[in-house]
Design an enzyme around this catalytic site. Structure first.
Site, PDB file in Angstrom:
ATOM      1  N   HIS A 173     -48.920 -56.783  51.455  1.00 54.92           N
ATOM      2  CA  HIS A 173     -48.922 -58.176  50.975  1.00 54.92           C
ATOM      3  C   HIS A 173     -47.592 -58.807  51.412  1.00 54.92           C
ATOM      4  O   HIS A 173     -46.725 -59.117  50.588  1.00 54.92           O
ATOM      5  CB  HIS A 173     -49.063 -58.172  49.454  1.00 54.92           C
ATOM      6  CG  HIS A 173     -49.383 -59.492  48.825  1.00 54.92           C
ATOM      7  ND1 HIS A 173     -48.584 -60.607  48.970  1.00 54.92           N
ATOM      8  CD2 HIS A 173     -50.401 -59.865  48.015  1.00 54.92           C
ATOM      9  CE1 HIS A 173     -49.101 -61.605  48.265  1.00 54.92           C
ATOM     10  NE2 HIS A 173     -50.213 -61.182  47.686  1.00 54.92           N
ATOM     11  N   GLU A 275     -51.693 -60.337  55.107  1.00 50.65           N
ATOM     12  CA  GLU A 275     -52.092 -59.158  54.358  1.00 50.65           C
ATOM     13  C   GLU A 275     -53.194 -58.389  55.096  1.00 50.65           C
ATOM     14  O   GLU A 275     -54.377 -58.736  54.991  1.00 50.65           O
ATOM     15  CB  GLU A 275     -52.589 -59.554  52.967  1.00 50.65           C
ATOM     16  CG  GLU A 275     -51.613 -60.429  52.186  1.00 50.65           C
ATOM     17  CD  GLU A 275     -52.161 -60.866  50.846  1.00 50.65           C
ATOM     18  OE1 GLU A 275     -52.861 -60.055  50.187  1.00 50.65           O
ATOM     19  OE2 GLU A 275     -51.905 -62.022  50.444  1.00 50.65           O
TER      20      GLU A 275
END
Length: 315
Positions: A173, A275
């Protein structure tokens, strides 16, 4: 040069060469929480002000490790005849972002080899009671960060030391800075379709055309974009290219990565999260083939390897 540092009372490490200074905190999620670009004299990532900030909000800074990534509806799913219940940790009543966000990893090796700096850390899930009550599998993860020039590699090996097949989904992330100048940055993203999401940002199971996101295939300026969007990579390579007039940041994953989530935290201004995921949000609960959702298991005695690479190219 590799150094162990005292980051406001928390042990951390830096890998430094003539291009980048990479700061890593194995004690809090094994997070690469800072990448300083010496050439451009700029920080690349959203950096926590203190270790306590990273510990309290582990998905909000640097490069959080997600296993599994994103949401599991109501935290429940079945795999290989077994039922799982993950903690409900999101206001929507779902589980989000897995159990490795702030776990402590153990450094097992570091050094220089063939001009490359590396640090290897490991974690054994069988030793964590909180993980075991939700995910009763004896996986051992070994993660090596390698710095060579302006390229940082994230190399993961996962071994199943248990007696049952373990469902496995993995993602990062990564918070890239846009310097408050979204009009100066472009994103190129080779993808095939979008996962339609419901009101809780969970995929419905339907894949829809890119529509206005077609422009990402060749590269689109980020100003005006507001994304929390799940993309299917399809037959394309897993690569995202974030660029402006002075630099190109190439972020890529190995073949196990089948999905991208792109998140701008509102209209793009300060940040963009790129991500890469091996499985799509809520994959075990989606009634589609595993080659589409990315759902996979690691059999007892087996292991798998994957890699994510961040490369800075100067124009």
């Amino acid at each position: 040069m590799i150094k162990q540092i005292d980051w406001q009372g928390t042990p951390a490490y830096t890998l430094e060469n003539d291009k980048l200074i990479v700061s890593i905190c194995p004690a809090i999620g094994n997070n690469v929480y800072s990448i300083w670009d010496k050439t451009l004299q700029r920080e690349m990532l959203r950096v926590p002000a203190a270790p306590s900030d990273l510990a309290e909000q582990p998905v909000q800074y640097g490069t959080p490790i997600l296993m599994p990534p994103n949401r599991i509806r109501e935290g429940r799913f079945q795999f290989d005849g077994r039922s799982y219940q993950f903690d409900i940790n999101h206001a929507t009543g779902n589980h989000i972002h897995g159990m490795l966000r702030s776990q402590s990893w153990t450094v097992v090796a570091s050094g220089e080899r063939d001009g490359k700096l590396f640090i290897t850390s490991s974690i054994r899930l069988a030793h964590d009671a909180n993980v075991q009550r939700q995910y009763p599998h004896a996986l051992e993860l070994e993660l090596t960060y390698v710095l060579e020039g302006s390229r940082l590699s994230h190399k993961l090996k996962v071994a199943n030391n248990g007696t049952t097949a373990a469902p496995f989904g993995y993602g990062l992330h990564t918070w890239f800075l846009l310097d408050g100048e979204p009009e100066s940055w472009k994103l190129q993203l080779p993808v095939s379709s979008i996962w339609e999401l419901d009101e809780l940002n969970v995929p419905t199971g339907d894949l829809v055309p890119l529509g206005t996101y077609d422009a990402l295939l060749e590269g689109d300026v980020l100003k005006g974009h507001n994304m929390d969007t799940v993309f299917q990579i399809g037959d394309h390579p897993c690569i995202a290219v974030l660029s402006k007039d002075t630099v190109e940041i190439r972020y890529s994953g190995s073949d196990l990565f089948k999905q991208w989530v792109i998140f701008t935290k509102g209209e793009a201004h300060d940040f963009i999260c790129l991500e890469p995921y091996t499985w799509v949000t809520n994959a075990p609960n989606i009634d589609l083939p595993a080659e589409v959702t990315g759902l996979r298991g690691i059999e007892p005695g087996e292991s798998l390897e994957l890699e994510v690479t961040l490369e800075v190219v100067y124009k």
